[in-house]
Design an enzyme around this catalytic site. Sequence first.
Site, PDB file in Angstrom:
ATOM      1  N   LYS A  14      -7.587   0.102  -2.465  1.00 52.18           N
ATOM      2  CA  LYS A  14      -7.936  -1.300  -2.160  1.00 52.18           C
ATOM      3  C   LYS A  14      -8.876  -1.385  -0.959  1.00 52.18           C
ATOM      4  O   LYS A  14      -9.905  -2.050  -1.006  1.00 52.18           O
ATOM      5  CB  LYS A  14      -6.661  -2.127  -1.874  1.00 52.18           C
ATOM      6  CG  LYS A  14      -5.679  -2.166  -3.030  1.00 52.18           C
ATOM      7  CD  LYS A  14      -4.487  -3.058  -2.730  1.00 52.18           C
ATOM      8  CE  LYS A  14      -3.651  -2.610  -1.537  1.00 52.18           C
ATOM      9  NZ  LYS A  14      -3.009  -1.299  -1.684  1.00 52.18           N
ATOM     10  N   ARG A  38       7.360   2.689   0.600  1.00 52.47           N
ATOM     11  CA  ARG A  38       6.321   1.677   0.337  1.00 52.47           C
ATOM     12  C   ARG A  38       6.091   1.518  -1.173  1.00 52.47           C
ATOM     13  O   ARG A  38       5.874   0.414  -1.655  1.00 52.47           O
ATOM     14  CB  ARG A  38       5.015   2.078   1.031  1.00 52.47           C
ATOM     15  CG  ARG A  38       5.054   1.846   2.541  1.00 52.47           C
ATOM     16  CD  ARG A  38       3.976   2.624   3.270  1.00 52.47           C
ATOM     17  NE  ARG A  38       2.635   2.253   2.901  1.00 52.47           N
ATOM     18  CZ  ARG A  38       1.562   3.045   3.063  1.00 52.47           C
ATOM     19  NH1 ARG A  38       1.699   4.245   3.618  1.00 52.47           N
ATOM     20  NH2 ARG A  38       0.383   2.632   2.707  1.00 52.47           N
ATOM     21  N   ARG A  56      -4.380  11.194   3.701  1.00 51.13           N
ATOM     22  CA  ARG A  56      -5.365  10.282   4.319  1.00 51.13           C
ATOM     23  C   ARG A  56      -5.406  10.490   5.835  1.00 51.13           C
ATOM     24  O   ARG A  56      -4.391  10.680   6.487  1.00 51.13           O
ATOM     25  CB  ARG A  56      -4.979   8.835   4.014  1.00 51.13           C
ATOM     26  CG  ARG A  56      -5.842   7.825   4.759  1.00 51.13           C
ATOM     27  CD  ARG A  56      -5.667   6.423   4.242  1.00 51.13           C
ATOM     28  NE  ARG A  56      -4.307   5.941   4.312  1.00 51.13           N
ATOM     29  CZ  ARG A  56      -3.893   4.780   3.800  1.00 51.13           C
ATOM     30  NH1 ARG A  56      -4.742   4.003   3.161  1.00 51.13           N
ATOM     31  NH2 ARG A  56      -2.641   4.416   3.905  1.00 51.13           N
TER      32      ARG A  56
HETATM   33  P1  AP5 Z   1      -7.269   3.410   0.539  1.00 50.36           P
HETATM   34  O1  AP5 Z   1      -8.515   2.731   0.079  1.00 50.36           O
HETATM   35  O2  AP5 Z   1      -7.048   3.515   1.996  1.00 50.36           O
HETATM   36  O3  AP5 Z   1      -5.994   2.792  -0.240  1.00 50.36           O
HETATM   37  P2  AP5 Z   1      -5.261   1.395  -0.083  1.00 50.36           P
HETATM   38  O4  AP5 Z   1      -4.932   0.916  -1.462  1.00 50.36           O
HETATM   39  O5  AP5 Z   1      -6.052   0.470   0.790  1.00 50.36           O
HETATM   40  O6  AP5 Z   1      -3.931   1.882   0.621  1.00 50.36           O
HETATM   41  P3  AP5 Z   1      -3.108   1.288   1.834  1.00 50.36           P
HETATM   42  O7  AP5 Z   1      -2.129   2.354   2.219  1.00 50.36           O
HETATM   43  O8  AP5 Z   1      -4.002   0.809   2.931  1.00 50.36           O
HETATM   44  O9  AP5 Z   1      -2.391   0.108   1.150  1.00 50.36           O
HETATM   45  P4  AP5 Z   1      -1.141  -0.584   1.603  1.00 50.36           P
HETATM   46  O10 AP5 Z   1      -1.169  -1.749   0.683  1.00 50.36           O
HETATM   47  O11 AP5 Z   1       0.115   0.196   1.582  1.00 50.36           O
HETATM   48  O12 AP5 Z   1      -1.382  -0.818   3.173  1.00 50.36           O
HETATM   49  P5  AP5 Z   1      -1.631  -2.106   4.038  1.00 50.36           P
HETATM   50  O13 AP5 Z   1      -2.440  -1.709   5.198  1.00 50.36           O
HETATM   51  O14 AP5 Z   1      -2.037  -3.276   3.202  1.00 50.36           O
HETATM   52  O15 AP5 Z   1      -7.262   4.861  -0.096  1.00 50.36           O
HETATM   53  C1  AP5 Z   1      -6.206   5.796   0.164  1.00 50.36           C
HETATM   54  C2  AP5 Z   1      -6.792   7.233   0.232  1.00 50.36           C
HETATM   55  O16 AP5 Z   1      -7.319   7.579  -1.036  1.00 50.36           O
HETATM   56  C3  AP5 Z   1      -7.939   7.393   1.238  1.00 50.36           C
HETATM   57  O17 AP5 Z   1      -7.811   8.644   1.873  1.00 50.36           O
HETATM   58  C4  AP5 Z   1      -9.207   7.323   0.381  1.00 50.36           C
HETATM   59  O18 AP5 Z   1     -10.245   8.087   0.927  1.00 50.36           O
HETATM   60  C5  AP5 Z   1      -8.713   7.904  -0.950  1.00 50.36           C
HETATM   61  N1  AP5 Z   1      -9.341   7.259  -2.108  1.00 50.36           N
HETATM   62  C6  AP5 Z   1      -9.501   5.931  -2.334  1.00 50.36           C
HETATM   63  N2  AP5 Z   1     -10.079   5.707  -3.527  1.00 50.36           N
HETATM   64  C7  AP5 Z   1     -10.292   6.949  -4.084  1.00 50.36           C
HETATM   65  C8  AP5 Z   1     -10.852   7.405  -5.335  1.00 50.36           C
HETATM   66  N3  AP5 Z   1     -11.310   6.539  -6.259  1.00 50.36           N
HETATM   67  N4  AP5 Z   1     -10.889   8.723  -5.559  1.00 50.36           N
HETATM   68  C9  AP5 Z   1     -10.414   9.597  -4.636  1.00 50.36           C
HETATM   69  N5  AP5 Z   1      -9.883   9.243  -3.434  1.00 50.36           N
HETATM   70  C10 AP5 Z   1      -9.816   7.938  -3.176  1.00 50.36           C
HETATM   71  O19 AP5 Z   1      -0.130  -2.464   4.514  1.00 50.36           O
HETATM   72  C11 AP5 Z   1       0.568  -1.667   5.456  1.00 50.36           C
HETATM   73  C12 AP5 Z   1       1.842  -2.405   5.856  1.00 50.36           C
HETATM   74  O20 AP5 Z   1       1.510  -3.675   6.483  1.00 50.36           O
HETATM   75  C13 AP5 Z   1       2.803  -2.790   4.721  1.00 50.36           C
HETATM   76  O21 AP5 Z   1       3.658  -1.720   4.374  1.00 50.36           O
HETATM   77  C14 AP5 Z   1       3.545  -3.986   5.348  1.00 50.36           C
HETATM   78  O22 AP5 Z   1       4.558  -3.562   6.249  1.00 50.36           O
HETATM   79  C15 AP5 Z   1       2.454  -4.686   6.163  1.00 50.36           C
HETATM   80  N6  AP5 Z   1       1.784  -5.741   5.387  1.00 50.36           N
HETATM   81  C16 AP5 Z   1       0.469  -5.760   5.006  1.00 50.36           C
HETATM   82  N7  AP5 Z   1       0.204  -6.846   4.291  1.00 50.36           N
HETATM   83  C17 AP5 Z   1       1.357  -7.550   4.200  1.00 50.36           C
HETATM   84  C18 AP5 Z   1       1.728  -8.770   3.558  1.00 50.36           C
HETATM   85  N8  AP5 Z   1       0.829  -9.492   2.838  1.00 50.36           N
HETATM   86  N9  AP5 Z   1       3.018  -9.192   3.683  1.00 50.36           N
HETATM   87  C19 AP5 Z   1       3.916  -8.498   4.383  1.00 50.36           C
HETATM   88  N10 AP5 Z   1       3.637  -7.321   5.000  1.00 50.36           N
HETATM   89  C20 AP5 Z   1       2.368  -6.849   4.903  1.00 50.36           C
END
Ligand code: AP5
Length: 217
Positions: free
Chosen positions: A13, A171, A127
């Site tokens: 994402k 998660r 990552r």
């Molecule tokens: P990356 O693009 O970083 O993946 P992502 O889907 O963004 O993963 P996140 O871990 O950031 O998502 P998340 O939803 O758990 O975290 P968030 O910060 O929202 O890619 C991952 C890896 O894969 C990278 O190394 C990249 O290089 C590689 N990659 C990507 N695409 C690729 C491809 N096509 N091919 C090969 N490699 C690839 O949330 C964190 C925490 O915040 C939550 O757990 C929660 O506690 C809190 N939080 C956030 N939003 C809310 C909400 N709305 N409500 C309540 N709590 C929330």
Amino acid sequence: MELVLLGPPGSGKGTQAKLLAERFLIPHISTGEIFRKNLGEGTELGLMARRYMDQGVLVPDDVTEAMVRQRLTESDAQNGFILDGFPRNLAQGEHFESMLTELGRSLTAVIYLVVGRKTLIDRLTGRRVCPQCGAVYHLILDPPKRPGVCDVCGSALEQRRDDTEETVIKRLEVYDQETAPLVAFYRRRGLVQEFDGEAPVEVVTRDIVQGLEGARD
Ligand code: AP5
């Protein structure tokens, strides 16, 4: 373009949101990034959010919803946005729908990235992120030129606190229970465009852009 990116942790994402934001000249709004920025600055919001993020569970809805509402009223979000990580459960989805109506706005599409469980775990545990400029790497799939050093700004790379295997598994459980039902919620509204998130980064971006432009024609 008023977009929501939906998909499990590690589905790409953040990676795709950044590229789409550049392409469509709209801000990338990541709730996780806002929490991490606040944590880095030691704010009350950041310290509160850390208690939940470190356990891999969701931060309370009212806090996240107020933060998103505020962000959507900022000047750069008036011509569109790409939301990454919000909404994240049905209650947030329903609240967001009312929020958009109140603000006189409506979603263009919900981009749903599909990726298998093993790939998600490998991507997240491998990552590495730059704490200075936010660049994202992967130890095997997208390594920096010099191990442990950011190609963009030369800072030392770090592992996100919630990218340990134990927290990643939690998660993914939280995603299945709380976030996955949003796919059906948005399908009922005819907004979901589904993409294979296992393809190379540039292929996923190309597919999404084609899908969005096709829907606009
Ligand atoms: P990356 O693009 O970083 O993946 P992502 O889907 O963004 O993963 P996140 O871990 O950031 O998502 P998340 O939803 O758990 O975290 P968030 O910060 O929202 O890619 C991952 C890896 O894969 C990278 O190394 C990249 O290089 C590689 N990659 C990507 N695409 C690729 C491809 N096509 N091919 C090969 N490699 C690839 O949330 C964190 C925490 O915040 C939550 O757990 C929660 O506690 C809190 N939080 C956030 N939003 C809310 C909400 N709305 N409500 C309540 N709590 C929330």
